[in-house]
Scaffold this motif. Sequence first.
Motif, short mmCIF file in Angstrom:
data_model
loop_
_atom_site.label_atom_id
_atom_site.label_comp_id
_atom_site.label_asym_id
_atom_site.label_seq_id
_atom_site.Cartn_x
_atom_site.Cartn_y
_atom_site.Cartn_z
N VAL A 7 -10.30 -7.95 -28.60
CA VAL A 7 -11.42 -7.46 -27.82
C VAL A 7 -12.68 -7.56 -28.67
O VAL A 7 -12.67 -7.18 -29.83
CB VAL A 7 -11.22 -5.99 -27.39
CG1 VAL A 7 -12.37 -5.50 -26.55
CG2 VAL A 7 -9.90 -5.83 -26.67
N GLU A 8 -13.75 -8.06 -28.08
CA GLU A 8 -15.04 -8.15 -28.77
C GLU A 8 -16.10 -7.43 -27.96
O GLU A 8 -16.34 -7.78 -26.81
CB GLU A 8 -15.43 -9.62 -28.95
CG GLU A 8 -14.46 -10.43 -29.77
CD GLU A 8 -14.81 -11.92 -29.79
OE1 GLU A 8 -15.91 -12.30 -29.34
OE2 GLU A 8 -13.96 -12.68 -30.23
N ASP A 9 -16.72 -6.42 -28.56
CA ASP A 9 -17.87 -5.74 -27.95
C ASP A 9 -19.09 -6.11 -28.77
O ASP A 9 -19.02 -6.10 -29.99
CB ASP A 9 -17.75 -4.22 -28.02
CG ASP A 9 -16.42 -3.68 -27.58
OD1 ASP A 9 -15.57 -4.45 -27.20
OD2 ASP A 9 -16.25 -2.46 -27.64
N ASP A 10 -20.16 -6.40 -28.10
CA ASP A 10 -21.41 -6.71 -28.79
C ASP A 10 -22.43 -5.65 -28.38
O ASP A 10 -22.78 -5.57 -27.20
CB ASP A 10 -21.89 -8.11 -28.40
CG ASP A 10 -23.10 -8.56 -29.18
OD1 ASP A 10 -23.81 -7.70 -29.76
OD2 ASP A 10 -23.35 -9.77 -29.22
N PRO A 11 -22.90 -4.82 -29.31
CA PRO A 11 -23.84 -3.77 -28.95
C PRO A 11 -25.15 -4.30 -28.34
O PRO A 11 -25.85 -3.57 -27.66
CB PRO A 11 -24.11 -3.03 -30.26
CG PRO A 11 -23.44 -3.78 -31.33
CD PRO A 11 -22.56 -4.80 -30.72
#
Length: 114
Positions: A95-99
Amino acid sequence: MMADELAGQLAERVDVEQWQPARDLAGDDAGAWAALGSGFAGVVPDGPGPALAGEARRSGRRWRVVMRTRPELAGAGALLLRLRWRGQWLHVLGVEDDPRVPDRVVLRCEGRGP
């Protein structure tokens, strides 16, 4: 990126399921997949098809899936998810979250057949 641009990328319908671990009286795995709902996603190939990974051959194709942020897609809990898309299961590997773009999440998945 504007919200309209994201909406235009989310053209594929996916069903989201989560693994619910459980044990039977003998201590064997009796877990099951539970439906969490459905949503729209952008699904594109993530690299070449099946390839060698170390000494073992990877059997499933890798996919990059972009979805709107949902509570169940956050953190390590997302690794217990799978997506149903076009008759195949996509198991979440990362999973990749980018702020900088908090309205979306990128899931790295592996396809595992119908």
